[in-house]
Scaffold this motif. Structure first.
Motif, PDB file in Angstrom:
ATOM      1  N   VAL A 145      -3.912   7.107   3.880  1.00 13.19           N
ATOM      2  CA  VAL A 145      -4.230   6.039   2.925  1.00 13.19           C
ATOM      3  C   VAL A 145      -4.192   4.686   3.642  1.00 13.19           C
ATOM      4  O   VAL A 145      -5.083   3.855   3.469  1.00 13.19           O
ATOM      5  CB  VAL A 145      -3.267   6.064   1.715  1.00 13.19           C
ATOM      6  CG1 VAL A 145      -3.486   4.852   0.828  1.00 13.19           C
ATOM      7  CG2 VAL A 145      -3.434   7.344   0.926  1.00 13.19           C
ATOM      8  N   ALA A 146      -3.172   4.473   4.453  1.00 10.34           N
ATOM      9  CA  ALA A 146      -3.060   3.208   5.193  1.00 10.34           C
ATOM     10  C   ALA A 146      -4.262   3.006   6.115  1.00 10.34           C
ATOM     11  O   ALA A 146      -4.793   1.898   6.233  1.00 10.34           O
ATOM     12  CB  ALA A 146      -1.767   3.186   5.996  1.00 10.34           C
ATOM     13  N   GLN A 147      -4.728   4.083   6.729  1.00 13.60           N
ATOM     14  CA  GLN A 147      -5.871   3.974   7.646  1.00 13.60           C
ATOM     15  C   GLN A 147      -7.181   3.748   6.922  1.00 13.60           C
ATOM     16  O   GLN A 147      -8.156   3.330   7.542  1.00 13.60           O
ATOM     17  CB  GLN A 147      -5.936   5.212   8.539  1.00 13.60           C
ATOM     18  CG  GLN A 147      -4.836   5.220   9.571  1.00 13.60           C
ATOM     19  CD  GLN A 147      -4.787   6.491  10.389  1.00 13.60           C
ATOM     20  OE1 GLN A 147      -5.251   7.542   9.961  1.00 13.60           O
ATOM     21  NE2 GLN A 147      -4.209   6.388  11.581  1.00 13.60           N
TER      22      GLN A 147
ATOM     23  N   LEU B 168       0.822  -1.204   0.000  1.00 14.73           N
ATOM     24  CA  LEU B 168       0.000   0.000   0.000  1.00 14.73           C
ATOM     25  C   LEU B 168       0.862   1.263   0.000  1.00 14.73           C
ATOM     26  O   LEU B 168       0.555   2.240  -0.687  1.00 14.73           O
ATOM     27  CB  LEU B 168      -0.930  -0.025   1.216  1.00 14.73           C
ATOM     28  CG  LEU B 168      -2.087   0.945   1.246  1.00 14.73           C
ATOM     29  CD1 LEU B 168      -2.988   0.777   0.036  1.00 14.73           C
ATOM     30  CD2 LEU B 168      -2.880   0.744   2.526  1.00 14.73           C
ATOM     31  N   ILE B 169       1.955   1.239   0.740  1.00 11.30           N
ATOM     32  CA  ILE B 169       2.891   2.372   0.752  1.00 11.30           C
ATOM     33  C   ILE B 169       3.484   2.571  -0.639  1.00 11.30           C
ATOM     34  O   ILE B 169       3.556   3.702  -1.142  1.00 11.30           O
ATOM     35  CB  ILE B 169       4.002   2.154   1.804  1.00 11.30           C
ATOM     36  CG1 ILE B 169       3.432   2.232   3.217  1.00 11.30           C
ATOM     37  CG2 ILE B 169       5.127   3.181   1.617  1.00 11.30           C
ATOM     38  CD1 ILE B 169       4.381   1.750   4.304  1.00 11.30           C
TER      39      ILE B 169
ATOM     40  N   GLY C  27       6.611  12.719  -4.321  1.00 13.08           N
ATOM     41  CA  GLY C  27       6.594  11.932  -3.097  1.00 13.08           C
ATOM     42  C   GLY C  27       5.488  12.398  -2.169  1.00 13.08           C
ATOM     43  O   GLY C  27       4.582  13.132  -2.567  1.00 13.08           O
ATOM     44  N   ALA C  28       5.585  11.991  -0.907  1.00 12.11           N
ATOM     45  CA  ALA C  28       4.526  12.337   0.042  1.00 12.11           C
ATOM     46  C   ALA C  28       5.061  12.351   1.467  1.00 12.11           C
ATOM     47  O   ALA C  28       5.981  11.605   1.802  1.00 12.11           O
ATOM     48  CB  ALA C  28       3.378  11.327  -0.052  1.00 12.11           C
TER      49      ALA C  28
ATOM     50  N   THR D  38      -0.920   2.973  12.865  1.00 16.35           N
ATOM     51  CA  THR D  38      -0.308   4.066  13.623  1.00 16.35           C
ATOM     52  C   THR D  38       0.882   4.645  12.858  1.00 16.35           C
ATOM     53  O   THR D  38       1.424   4.010  11.953  1.00 16.35           O
ATOM     54  CB  THR D  38       0.197   3.573  14.990  1.00 16.35           C
ATOM     55  OG1 THR D  38       1.250   2.628  14.774  1.00 16.35           O
ATOM     56  CG2 THR D  38      -0.929   2.933  15.801  1.00 16.35           C
ATOM     57  N   ALA D  39       1.284   5.838  13.277  1.00 15.94           N
ATOM     58  CA  ALA D  39       2.455   6.486  12.674  1.00 15.94           C
ATOM     59  C   ALA D  39       3.704   5.642  12.916  1.00 15.94           C
ATOM     60  O   ALA D  39       4.564   5.527  12.032  1.00 15.94           O
ATOM     61  CB  ALA D  39       2.628   7.884  13.239  1.00 15.94           C
TER      62      ALA D  39
END
Length: 105
Positions: free
Chosen positions: A38-40, A17-18, A29-30, A47-48
């Motif tokens: 996006v992950a959530q 996903l990353i 980039g991001a 979590t971070a």
């Protein structure tokens, strides 16, 4: 009967996903906040710290470049190998759950 390692499945899916997120964020980039949001969407409890752990893993594999800024923010971008993995132009080694390419030959 084989037991499913849910933590491993989650880690490897998060790595994919990353890569997809950063591929869509090219060429700039991001920051980690965007990647985390996006992950959530897939893992609401992500979590971070979990995200940073997987970004470090991908950086060690030279798939992403991570800029750890003095302000505490992390910025990530794909390397050329990361782009190749995301675009299915090279094989993906174990550790990332890239789906099998089922379209166009």
């Amino acid at each position: 009967m084989t037991q499913i390692d849910h933590a491993r499945v989650r880690r490897e899916a998060l790595r994919w996903l990353i890569l997809l997120t950063l591929n869509n964020a090219r060429p700039i980039g991001a920051f980690e906040g965007l990647i985390l949001s996006v992950a959530q969407s897939e893992y609401p409890d992500a979590t971070a710290l979990e995200l940073r752990r997987e970004l470090d893993y991908l950086a060690e594999r030279e798939l992403v470049k991570v800029d750890k800024q003095p302000s505490g923010k992390w910025h990530a971008d794909l390397t050329r190998y990361g782009i190749d993995v995301a675009e299915y132009t090279i094989t993906c080694e174990p550790g990332i759950s890239r789906p099998t390419k089922y379209w166009a030959g």
